[in-house]
Write an enzyme that holds these catalytic residues in place. Structure first.
Site, mmCIF file in Angstrom:
data_model
loop_
_atom_site.group_PDB
_atom_site.id
_atom_site.type_symbol
_atom_site.label_atom_id
_atom_site.label_comp_id
_atom_site.label_asym_id
_atom_site.label_seq_id
_atom_site.Cartn_x
_atom_site.Cartn_y
_atom_site.Cartn_z
ATOM 1 N N HIS A 1 -3.892 3.742 -3.342
ATOM 2 C CA HIS A 1 -4.088 3.128 -2.023
ATOM 3 C C HIS A 1 -3.383 1.768 -1.932
ATOM 4 O O HIS A 1 -2.585 1.539 -1.018
ATOM 5 C CB HIS A 1 -5.575 2.949 -1.717
ATOM 6 C CG HIS A 1 -5.835 2.130 -0.485
ATOM 7 N ND1 HIS A 1 -5.830 2.668 0.783
ATOM 8 C CD2 HIS A 1 -6.086 0.797 -0.321
ATOM 9 C CE1 HIS A 1 -6.059 1.716 1.673
ATOM 10 N NE2 HIS A 1 -6.224 0.570 1.026
ATOM 11 N N GLU B 1 -19.087 -4.719 23.338
ATOM 12 C CA GLU B 1 -18.444 -6.023 23.342
ATOM 13 C C GLU B 1 -17.153 -6.072 22.534
ATOM 14 O O GLU B 1 -16.144 -6.627 22.980
ATOM 15 C CB GLU B 1 -19.405 -7.106 22.811
ATOM 16 C CG GLU B 1 -20.551 -7.450 23.745
ATOM 17 C CD GLU B 1 -21.801 -6.624 23.470
ATOM 18 O OE1 GLU B 1 -22.852 -6.929 24.041
ATOM 19 O OE2 GLU B 1 -21.699 -5.667 22.666
ATOM 20 N N HIS C 1 0.837 -1.198 0.000
ATOM 21 C CA HIS C 1 0.000 0.000 0.000
ATOM 22 C C HIS C 1 0.877 1.255 0.000
ATOM 23 O O HIS C 1 1.229 1.793 1.061
ATOM 24 C CB HIS C 1 -0.916 -0.002 1.223
ATOM 25 C CG HIS C 1 -1.833 -1.192 1.267
ATOM 26 N ND1 HIS C 1 -1.401 -2.453 1.654
ATOM 27 C CD2 HIS C 1 -3.156 -1.323 0.960
ATOM 28 C CE1 HIS C 1 -2.413 -3.296 1.582
ATOM 29 N NE2 HIS C 1 -3.481 -2.652 1.164
ATOM 30 N N HIS D 1 -30.946 -15.099 21.788
ATOM 31 C CA HIS D 1 -30.063 -15.174 22.952
ATOM 32 C C HIS D 1 -29.549 -16.592 23.221
ATOM 33 O O HIS D 1 -28.877 -16.825 24.218
ATOM 34 C CB HIS D 1 -30.791 -14.651 24.195
ATOM 35 C CG HIS D 1 -30.882 -13.163 24.242
ATOM 36 N ND1 HIS D 1 -31.406 -12.412 23.225
ATOM 37 C CD2 HIS D 1 -30.484 -12.277 25.194
ATOM 38 C CE1 HIS D 1 -31.353 -11.132 23.548
ATOM 39 N NE2 HIS D 1 -30.790 -11.025 24.733
#
Length: 648
Positions: free
Chosen positions: A259, A405, A28, A466
């Protein structure tokens, strides 16, 4: 600042990086050209990083969150003496020490494996938390043993990742003033201009999160860049937006084409002429090495020596704290069976409750244990000691991660990389949100600890959203990750104890929501083998049930139910990862070759087929219903399993 020599250094970084990329025909180049001034100024003028003592506990940490700029990082490490000249042309080649993205433990000077955008930023937040915690624990007036900063270089893509929002939101809330985000703001992404997908006001966003915002209008203005970093001294975490031009100096300057597209030989030669870099191959000019030797290396070596002197004086004035510091620095806290609950007088207990009780006891024996839950401590029972870690109590070992999380897991990795024993907790179904950070821990080979409760459809009324079904199988196939599903409270205590001892892989432990019988024959010696016999019939086994977690007690009930007609052995297999590491003699003694084998687990069946073709699991999503109805619905009853075993 010697403008000419500084520019020579910056352009040398640009040239080396692009020579590496062009030779590899992979990499890159764009960010290596525009961000070179950032790395130069940071390492030359600010970093305290002694290349002769890479494990120095008070070194500044640099995290390249934009991991695709690895060639630039390797060029910098070469100029300060950590990467050999002969290694540069091997970039991205087979067996090279210079991997495509920076890898912790693979290349000297790399603090964390990066590449997946956002991971570096979030892990750096964990490092900043560790610095604050250790300073609170050990610093005294006149003895700033821990005062290191954590610098992160990121790009536009990093700041769009969800894990970035999560982690920096927490960093601002905690007022981590030792965290510096150096934002390479070039307004270009792989697919085009940033404004086609992103229109937020970076300054307002970061100030709303509790950051101080600074801006440099031109990355190539080294004096302003230096001055801005130097003056960023607010009592809050900082972001410095540094405007740059992607692919600076190349034929593709300012375009997304640069890029990830290496320059060809002709384009590279044009770039080198423009940069006035004419050194042969990868042999940079001596004056460049000398500049870093006279700045970074000299400054850092002096600070390191002063740090050692300070430590000696500290040992004289605070001998007890100095002894404890030595234990922290060398991971000398080792827990034993005496440090965990025995649960010998308990008949029934959920393994989530056992997890909380054991973690609390281990935290007393191991003061380096630090972590918390994603707003679920009261339910999953995962909580640290010594109060909540906060901007007014950096000594607390319970981190209130909030509903973050993914950031929680990456921050845990940062804690572990900083020498602490970090842990993270939540419901197992939400492990989906943090899997990339668990994977990064496994790649790095670090002992991060991930603790999950509510590990099966036995969650009950909360329903399929769940109830984890496929999660055990998906994590078990992850290389270098120890997935442990304890059968009872005793196995849970063993799992946590062993997780604090290893240092070459992360451990993921799951726990039941419902109460489970504390079994008579679960034991530590067997547990450490990954699988062992917990019920043996009076005659040679003709049948074997393999099970983990809550299904082990069911398997024993089945064996007892069939004892007059079948000779059934029950094997608890808390860890396939550990069992698979045992020798063939042991494995054959547990799973007998001439026995008929049934694997039993209230989850996806896939991971068990390597042991037997007979698996009874749940290969559908769960349903919302009371716990007692679930066993009947999915056939996890003594009657049904007994019938299945008879038919094998």
């Amino acid at each position: 600042m010697n403008k000419n020599l500084d520019l020579v250094c910056v352009n040398t970084l640009r040239a080396l990086s692009n020579k590496m990329i062009t030779k590899a025909k992979s990499g890159h180049p764009g960010i290596c050209l525009d961000a070179a001034p950032i790395l130069h100024v940071l390492y030359k003028d600010f970093m305290n990083f002694d290349v002769k003592h890479l494990d120095w506990f008070n070194r500044d940490r640099f995290v390249l969150s934009s991991g695709h700029a690895s060639a630039l990082m390797y060029s910098m490490l070469h100029l300060i003496g950590l990467v050999r000249e002969e290694d540069l042309p091997t970039f991205r080649k087979k067996d090279s020490v210079l991997a495509g993205h920076p890898e912790y433990g693979h290349t000297k000077g790399i603090e964390v494996t990066t590449g997946p955008l956002g991971q570096g930023i979030a892990t750096a937040v964990g490092m900043a938390i560790a610095s604050k915690h250790l300073a609170n624990k050990f610093n005294e007036d006149g003895f700033p043993l821990f005062d290191y900063n954590v610098y992160v270089m990121c790009g536009d893509g990093d700041l769009e990742e969800g894990v970035c929002y999560e982690s920096l939101s927490l960093a601002g809330h905690l007022k981590l003033d030792n965290l510096y985000i150096l934002f390479d703001s070039n307004n270009i992404q792989l697919d085009g201009p940033v404004n086609e997908t992103f229109s937020e006001d970076i300054q307002k966003r970061f100030e709303a999160m509790g950051f101080s915002y600074y801006k440099v209008d031109d990355a190539n203005n080294l004096e302003i860049l230096n001055k801005t970093i130097k003056e960023a001294k607010s009592p809050l975490p900082k972001i410095i937006e540094i405007k740059s031009v992607i692919g600076y100096g190349s034929v593709y300057e300012g375009s997304n084409k640069i890029h990830g597209k290496p320059l060809n030989e002709v384009e590279l030669e044009e770039l080198l002429n423009k940069l006035d870099c004419h050194f042969e191959g990868f042999k940079a000019d001596k004056e460049v090495f000398d500049l870093y030797k006279d700045t970074l290396l000299k400054r850092s070596s002096l600070k390191y020596e002063n740090s050692l002197k300070m430590l000696k004086d500290y040992q004289k004035k605070y001998p007890l704290k100095a002894l404890e510091l030595e234990k922290y620095l060398h991971n000398d806290y080792i827990a034993t069976l005496a440090d965990i609950p025995s649960f010998k007088d308990v008949s029934m207990m959920s393994t989530r409750k056992a997890m909380g009780l054991t973690l609390n006891e281990l935290s007393k024996a191991i003061p380096t244990l630090i972590g918390g839950s994603a707003d679920l401590a009261s339910s999953c029972q995962v909580k640290g000691n010594d109060g909540n870690f906060s901007s007014t109590n950096y000594g607390g070992r319970n981190i209130l991660f909030g509903v973050r999380e993914h950031a929680m897991a990456a921050i845990t990795n940062g804690l572990v990389l900083s020498g602490l024993k970090g842990f993270a907790g939540g419901f197992f179904v939400f492990s989906d949100y943090l899997r990339p950070a668990v994977r990064n821990a496994a790649i790095m080979g670090i002992p991060s600890l991930f603790l999950f409760s509510h590990d099966s459809v036995c969650v009950g009324e909360d329903g399929p959203t769940h109830q984890p079904v496929e999660h055990l199988a998906s994590f078990r196939v992850m290389p270098n990750l120890n997935v442990v599903r304890p059968a009872d409270a005793k196995e849970m205590s063993y799992a946590l104890l062993d997780a604090t001892k290893n240092n070459t892989y992360p451990t993921l432990i799951t726990a039941s929501r419902q109460d489970l019988e504390v079994l008579a024959n679960t034991n530590y010696e067997g547990f450490t083998k990954g699988a062992y016999v917990v019920y043996e019939p009076k005659t040679k086994p003709t049948h074997i049930i393999l099970a983990s977690g809550s299904e082990v007690s069911l398997a024993i009930k089945v064996a007892l139910n069939l004892k007059d007609t079948l000779s059934v052995r029950v094997v608890s297999m808390p860890s396939m990862f550990i069992f698979d590491k045992q020798d063939e003699i042991y494995k054959d003694s547990i799973i007998l070759k001439d026995a008929k084998v049934l694997a039993l687990e209230m989850a996806a069946s896939m991971s068990w087929y390597k042991y037997t073709k007979n698996v009874f699991g749940i290969d559908t999503f769960g349903k919302s219903m009371p716990l007692n109805d679930i066993f009947e619905e999915y056939g996890f009853t003594v009657t049904n399993i007994s019938e299945i075993l008879r038919k094998i």
